[in-house]
Every structure is written in structure tokens, then in C-alpha cells.
Design an enzyme around this catalytic site. Sequence first.
Site, PDB file in Angstrom:
ATOM      1  N   HIS A 115     -10.779  -1.241   0.499  1.00 36.74           N
ATOM      2  CA  HIS A 115     -11.681  -0.173   0.099  1.00 36.74           C
ATOM      3  C   HIS A 115     -13.081  -0.769  -0.019  1.00 36.74           C
ATOM      4  O   HIS A 115     -13.249  -1.910  -0.476  1.00 36.74           O
ATOM      5  CB  HIS A 115     -11.246   0.451  -1.225  1.00 36.74           C
ATOM      6  CG  HIS A 115     -10.154   1.477  -1.060  1.00 36.74           C
ATOM      7  ND1 HIS A 115      -9.335   1.881  -2.096  1.00 36.74           N
ATOM      8  CD2 HIS A 115      -9.750   2.185   0.037  1.00 36.74           C
ATOM      9  CE1 HIS A 115      -8.474   2.787  -1.644  1.00 36.74           C
ATOM     10  NE2 HIS A 115      -8.712   2.990  -0.360  1.00 36.74           N
TER      11      HIS A 115
ATOM     12  N   ASP B 204     -15.732  -0.668  -1.847  1.00 33.10           N
ATOM     13  CA  ASP B 204     -16.344  -1.238  -3.049  1.00 33.10           C
ATOM     14  C   ASP B 204     -15.759  -2.598  -3.411  1.00 33.10           C
ATOM     15  O   ASP B 204     -16.166  -3.208  -4.402  1.00 33.10           O
ATOM     16  CB  ASP B 204     -16.229  -0.271  -4.236  1.00 33.10           C
ATOM     17  CG  ASP B 204     -14.796   0.137  -4.547  1.00 33.10           C
ATOM     18  OD1 ASP B 204     -14.002   0.299  -3.609  1.00 33.10           O
ATOM     19  OD2 ASP B 204     -14.478   0.319  -5.745  1.00 33.10           O
ATOM     20  N   HIS B 205     -14.828  -3.089  -2.579  1.00 34.13           N
ATOM     21  CA  HIS B 205     -14.229  -4.401  -2.834  1.00 34.13           C
ATOM     22  C   HIS B 205     -14.492  -5.421  -1.732  1.00 34.13           C
ATOM     23  O   HIS B 205     -14.205  -6.601  -1.924  1.00 34.13           O
ATOM     24  CB  HIS B 205     -12.726  -4.263  -3.063  1.00 34.13           C
ATOM     25  CG  HIS B 205     -12.402  -3.535  -4.324  1.00 34.13           C
ATOM     26  ND1 HIS B 205     -12.069  -4.159  -5.508  1.00 34.13           N
ATOM     27  CD2 HIS B 205     -12.403  -2.200  -4.611  1.00 34.13           C
ATOM     28  CE1 HIS B 205     -11.870  -3.259  -6.452  1.00 34.13           C
ATOM     29  NE2 HIS B 205     -12.066  -2.063  -5.930  1.00 34.13           N
TER      30      HIS B 205
ATOM     31  N   ASP C 212      -7.308  -2.781  -7.597  1.00 35.92           N
ATOM     32  CA  ASP C 212      -7.072  -1.537  -8.300  1.00 35.92           C
ATOM     33  C   ASP C 212      -5.577  -1.263  -8.312  1.00 35.92           C
ATOM     34  O   ASP C 212      -4.883  -1.640  -7.386  1.00 35.92           O
ATOM     35  CB  ASP C 212      -7.773  -0.391  -7.578  1.00 35.92           C
ATOM     36  CG  ASP C 212      -9.271  -0.599  -7.427  1.00 35.92           C
ATOM     37  OD1 ASP C 212      -9.781  -1.677  -7.812  1.00 35.92           O
ATOM     38  OD2 ASP C 212      -9.950   0.279  -6.880  1.00 35.92           O
TER      39      ASP C 212
ATOM     40  N   HIS D 124     -13.897  -2.311 -13.795  1.00 32.94           N
ATOM     41  CA  HIS D 124     -13.742  -1.283 -12.750  1.00 32.94           C
ATOM     42  C   HIS D 124     -13.910   0.118 -13.340  1.00 32.94           C
ATOM     43  O   HIS D 124     -13.176   1.054 -13.014  1.00 32.94           O
ATOM     44  CB  HIS D 124     -12.393  -1.414 -12.030  1.00 32.94           C
ATOM     45  CG  HIS D 124     -12.366  -0.739 -10.697  1.00 32.94           C
ATOM     46  ND1 HIS D 124     -11.896   0.543 -10.524  1.00 32.94           N
ATOM     47  CD2 HIS D 124     -12.755  -1.162  -9.470  1.00 32.94           C
ATOM     48  CE1 HIS D 124     -11.979   0.885  -9.242  1.00 32.94           C
ATOM     49  NE2 HIS D 124     -12.518  -0.144  -8.587  1.00 32.94           N
TER      50      HIS D 124
END
Length: 302
Positions: free
Chosen positions: A62, A64-65, A210, A268
Site C-alpha cells: 500500500h 503509504d508504506h 497494518d 498509524h
Amino acid sequence: MKLTILGCYAATPRTITNPTSQLLQIRNRMFLIDCGEGTQVQLRKNKIKFSKINHIFISHLHGDHFYGLVGLISTFMLLNRQTDLHVYGPKGIKEIILLQLRYSNSYTGYSLFFHELVSKESEIVFEDDKVVVKTIPLKHRIYTNGYLFQEKVGDRKLNVDAVQEYKIDTCYFQKIKNGNDITLDDGSVIPNDELTYDPIHPKSYAFCSDTLYDESIVPLIENCDVLYHETTFLESEAEKAEKTMHSTAKQAATIAVKANVKHLILGHYSTRYTNINLFQEEALPVFQNVLLADDGKVFEFD
């Protein structure tokens, strides 16, 4: 063991917050964990030497990682890096990064190694004489791993008074620290426990982001010194957390209790919340030793 939080917010970057990225320093090793947008700027702000980063661990694909990864790799090239770089992450990460490099005509002058992960069981992905790194399979919308970083048991500590009393030559000190008994010139044997103290307790750090609340990870992280567990939502939005396969602060604290960890770091956070202290307030009734991650925050554990 030192942990520098470069970014710890979910979803899109803001002028005041950054997506997930952190730097772990353990036994003189430096590991970059996730690489959201802005990671290299945060590295600069925290005065971390790029040349010290040789291993990068990506949890999942993803944006944002890992959207900051190709930029960091390109900057390494501009800085004339020569040292090998190892990237650990889900299958597909090699294709994504090499495609970007190829179409931008940006080829590294150093060797770039990708270690692509597909197993849904915990496995060792890095090991040397000081540290071992294992995956922590997580439940998210796509294939995701957390990572467990463990120090190996070090040498025993020399009892200086004892070795001086027995007049033991310094050439035997390493042998003693390795756990061996010593035979003196007169033939008498001195047990190692008379000459040494127990080694320092090896530290461990578990990174979990996550993930849906998932008790199956408990045996993998049991008794670790520090657990970073995502807390995208508060319990009031537990239904949304389940739908998006994220966790709440209360759920992260529950995992910490069940795993008997020493410290819990929350992060997070969804950017919908204006006060991250609410996450700590929610977790504290469940687990006492709760810390809040924030961009630029540094944690040191002796």
C-alpha cells in the site's frame, strides 16, 4: 536499542504528518522499516546517515508504506553509493521498483537485492552473528508482514576481579567470554561461572502494521521487549476498523497483554483524529506501559 519514528500516520501525507517509516538501531545495525512518502526528508531531519542503511523491510504494497522507496533508491545512486542494498518485501516489489528505474533511465551503481516474500507462515528473512529478523504474518486487505527483530545472546561479561585474582592472561579473555572454563598452570580448573556474569538480556522489537485484530500473532511476539502495533481507529469506530482490516487502540493493548510484552508503542493513526492522546487514553486501562509514536520521536530501550 533505539527506534526513530520517521512517520506514523495513516493514509495521505500532510504538511504536519508523514506516513509510515521508522529506523531501528540494534546491536550496531541500522534497519529501515517501511518507506512512505517523505522518508528521505525525515531521515535528513533526524540527521541519519543514508550510507548506514543497508537493509530495508517493507510490510506491504500500500502506497503509504512504500511510495518513498524508489526515491530513496535513486538518491542513493546520486550519492554514489557503492555498498549493496537489500530490500525485503512482498512479491511484486522488485517488478515495481525496477520498472520505475528503467523508465526513468535511473540505474544504480550499486548492487540492489530484492528478497520477495510469499509465505503465510513466519520465516527468518535476515540473520547474521548479532541479529535475526523474522516475519510476522498479518491480516490485511493485501499480503502483509510485520517483522520481529531479535538480538542474539551476546558474550558473557568478564568478572575482572576474578580473572585478576587467578592471574589469568588476557589472551584467554575471549575464550572465557565465550563460556569456557579455564585450566590454570597447576592443573586446577576454574568454572566459567566464577569468571563471568550472565550476558545482557537480548532485546527484541516487533513491528505490526497494518492488521486486523489477530491473536494468532501472539505466540510469535510473546515476551518481546517492545511492540509497535497499528491503531488506525479508536474503539468507537471498531466497525470501520474491521471493515478496512485495521485495529483500534484497545485491540492493540489487548494483544500486548496477551503477548506479555514490556512496552507497547501505538501508531498509524487515522488523520481524522486531531488529538492522538485519545489513543493512549483508550489503551491504558487494558495495558499499563503504553507509549505514543509521533513523527520525529525517538525511543531508547536499555
